[in-house]
Structures are given as structure tokens and as C-alpha cells.
Design a protein around this motif. Sequence first.
Motif, short mmCIF file in Angstrom:
data_model
loop_
_atom_site.label_atom_id
_atom_site.label_comp_id
_atom_site.label_asym_id
_atom_site.label_seq_id
_atom_site.Cartn_x
_atom_site.Cartn_y
_atom_site.Cartn_z
N PRO A 129 0.80 -1.23 0.00
CA PRO A 129 0.00 0.00 0.00
C PRO A 129 0.83 1.28 0.00
O PRO A 129 0.31 2.34 -0.35
CB PRO A 129 -0.84 -0.12 1.28
N THR A 130 2.11 1.19 0.36
CA THR A 130 2.92 2.40 0.35
C THR A 130 3.11 2.93 -1.08
O THR A 130 3.30 4.13 -1.28
CB THR A 130 4.30 2.17 0.99
N GLU A 131 3.03 2.03 -2.07
CA GLU A 131 3.14 2.47 -3.46
C GLU A 131 2.01 3.44 -3.82
O GLU A 131 2.19 4.37 -4.62
CB GLU A 131 3.11 1.27 -4.40
N ASP A 132 0.84 3.22 -3.21
CA ASP A 132 -0.32 4.07 -3.52
C ASP A 132 -0.14 5.48 -2.96
O ASP A 132 -0.62 6.45 -3.54
CB ASP A 132 -1.60 3.45 -2.95
N ALA A 231 -0.94 -8.06 9.08
CA ALA A 231 -0.08 -7.47 10.12
C ALA A 231 1.09 -6.73 9.47
O ALA A 231 1.73 -7.24 8.56
CB ALA A 231 0.42 -8.56 11.05
N GLY A 232 1.33 -5.53 9.93
CA GLY A 232 2.47 -4.75 9.46
C GLY A 232 2.14 -3.75 8.36
O GLY A 232 2.92 -2.82 8.13
N ASN A 233 1.01 -3.91 7.68
CA ASN A 233 0.70 -3.00 6.57
C ASN A 233 0.45 -1.57 7.03
O ASN A 233 0.89 -0.60 6.41
CB ASN A 233 -0.49 -3.51 5.76
N THR A 234 -0.29 -1.41 8.14
CA THR A 234 -0.55 -0.05 8.62
C THR A 234 0.75 0.62 9.06
O THR A 234 0.94 1.81 8.84
CB THR A 234 -1.57 -0.06 9.77
#
Length: 395
Positions: A129-132, A231-234
Motif C-alpha cells: 500500500p505504500t506504493e499508492d 499485520a504490518g501494513n498499517t
Amino acid sequence: MQIGIVGKPNVGKSTFFGAATMAPVEIANYPFTTIEPNKGVAYVRTPCPCRELGVTCTPHNSLCVDGTRMVPVELLDVAGLVPDAWQGKGLGNKFLDDLRQADALINVVDVSGSTDIEGNSVDLGSHDPTEDILFLRTEIECWMREIIKNGFAKIARQAKMQGSKPEAILAERLQGLKVTEAQIKDALREVPLPDDPTKWDDDTLLKLCGAIRERSKPMIAAMNKADIAPAGNTAKVEAINPHCIATMAETELALKKAAAAGLVEYTPGDATFKVKEGAKISDGQRKALDYMAENMAKNGGTGVQKCIEDAAFDMLDLICVYPVEDETKFTDHFGRVLPDAFLVPRGSTARDLAYRVHTDLGDKFIRAVNAKTKRTVGADYELQDGDVIRIVANK
């Protein structure tokens, strides 16, 4: 004030917008459901002075619920953006142009990683999601740069001959984007440009546009689908974005519908809800409500209301003030008590408020009265959050 809801397709933007405004919008699990921008009204909460002043208010442009003033703000749900939108991909220039009047942006991100960079469904957790976050910043900043560059060569030569200041040139180019010269000056302190505008290169302009975007259209990341995020995405998103909030737009929308149907008691922004006594709820509905309650407890609520209020009060640093015509009864011309609530930038003056109410009041301003203290204040009086102000002007 206008807040733009942005992001790639299929991340829950329209669901977020619908949950925040309860406006009817088309919601579907495929890219480009939204083509034309949707506009709706959401509310931010702030303490109403009615309790402090011991009066019963009769709001006109807002609502008051148990001493909490609900002040309307406009939300704009823009169609999904894809990489190279600034070059026209996916009708990107049109969608970006829809953001011209936005004061702040809420970037709705699929933190579960279940949609690729163009909004297509993929396996849960397979997309970073960091790419977004990074791509959307780039799209907006490249779009700003292209607006500056459009027909710029001739303007640059004329500006060089006339000795025009960089902030004046840039303010003229960006005037349709609600970018102020003060914001540009501040950005130039971070990314200085050569005095000769003919020597402004693309890379430097892009960096400058990043600094201008941060000041003129600050952005919150709404980490949507937080209830199913691996887990870890946020934590990944939080590491690269200074302001982000875990959100569950589907939960917010479902709770508002359940409240409207008389099944639950829920106040937007609360971390909990209560099933109404005697409500007829099926086993499936009970299971869904239990799931929502569990995830709200984990995330401190659905996050939708917090995104809107953080955009207004933290990112834009707005305060709420109440103009009246009678400082003793706190009423307007029609006898309504504390009728209007205006959101204004912190640092605004009494004269600024006069202009906000009506141009003639600003032009003919004499003085103002702080209705809480009954003290006369001048044009340069700096307004405080919750002020009740009477404007005195020549007739």
C-alpha cells in the motif's frame, strides 16, 4: 471549505464518501465506477458556546446536538487516479482538474493490499500500500508542474526582462488551484529557484510543487479496509506518511444505515455503538455487528469522522467562530440565537470575519465586539476558537 476524496480506483473512496455524507453514490467492486465527481456534505464537531453562555441556540447554517455544534463541510469524491494520470491516462487530467478548489485531500488507500496499483483486485496482502501513497503524491505534483509549464517559455522571458519575483510568477500560474502567494513563498524557502525563470528545470520545479502541495493541499492517508489488513501494513504506511488514520468505511456506512433503521444507537466518530433494546436482529446481523464492534474497539472507531475532522482542525488549522448582531442576546436580525458557525483559518481577524459574512461588512468595518467579554476589539483582533463576535459597520 472543500475536502477532496482521492485515491486509485476500487479502494473504497465512494464508500468512504457515502459513509461520510450519506449521499447516494454508485458503489461497485471494479475500477472507474465514479466518472463525474460526487459532491456531498459532511460535518465536523466542535463545542457549541450555548452551554457556556447558558442559552438555547437556534442554529441556521449548522446543527447543535447536545451542546456539540455540527458544522458542514463539502466533500468531493473524485474518480480513481492511476499512474501517469497527469499525462492523461485514465482521463487523469480531467480527474485532477476536479481537485482545483479542494483545500485538503483525503487519500483513501487499500491498506489490506488487495488491489493493485491500477485498482484491480488481487490476493489479499499481495500489493504494497505504500506504493499508492507515493504514486498519488507524484501524480498531483506532476500535474501542478505541468500547469506551471504550460506556455511558460514566453512568460519566463518576459518575467526575466521585467525582473519579476518567482512567487509572483508562480502565483499567477497556479491561481486557479487555490494556492496563495504566502504558501508559495514558504515553499520557496524550502526549495529555492534561480532568479532567472528561464533556468527553472523540471526536477527543481517538481520538488517545489511537492512543497507547494504540502502547504496548499495537505493530505491525510485513510488506511481503508483496516479490519482485514495483514499485520504490518498499517505500520508501513505510517512510516512514510506523516498523518494517517485506520479506517473502515464499509463499517461506518453499515452503522449509519442500521441507525437510520432504528437497530442501533451510533454517533459518528464514537468508538462504540449500542444495539437498541427490542430491535429485531437476525443471527447474521448479530454476527456482523459483533465483527464491527470488535474491529472498532481495535482501531478506536471507524476512522471516517476522524479523517474529516483532522483535515479541518489539524491539517488546515481551522477554528469555529459565531457572528451575531446582538452581543447581549447572542442573536441575529431574526432573533435566532447563535445562528451561524463559520470555520476560518487560525490567525484570522475580526475584519476577515466581517468579509466572510458579507463584503459590505468588511468594506465598512468600524469595530467588533467580543460578545463573551463584552469588550470592543479592533479590525486586527485575532479570533479565538469559539468566539462570538458582533461586527459594527457603517450603514
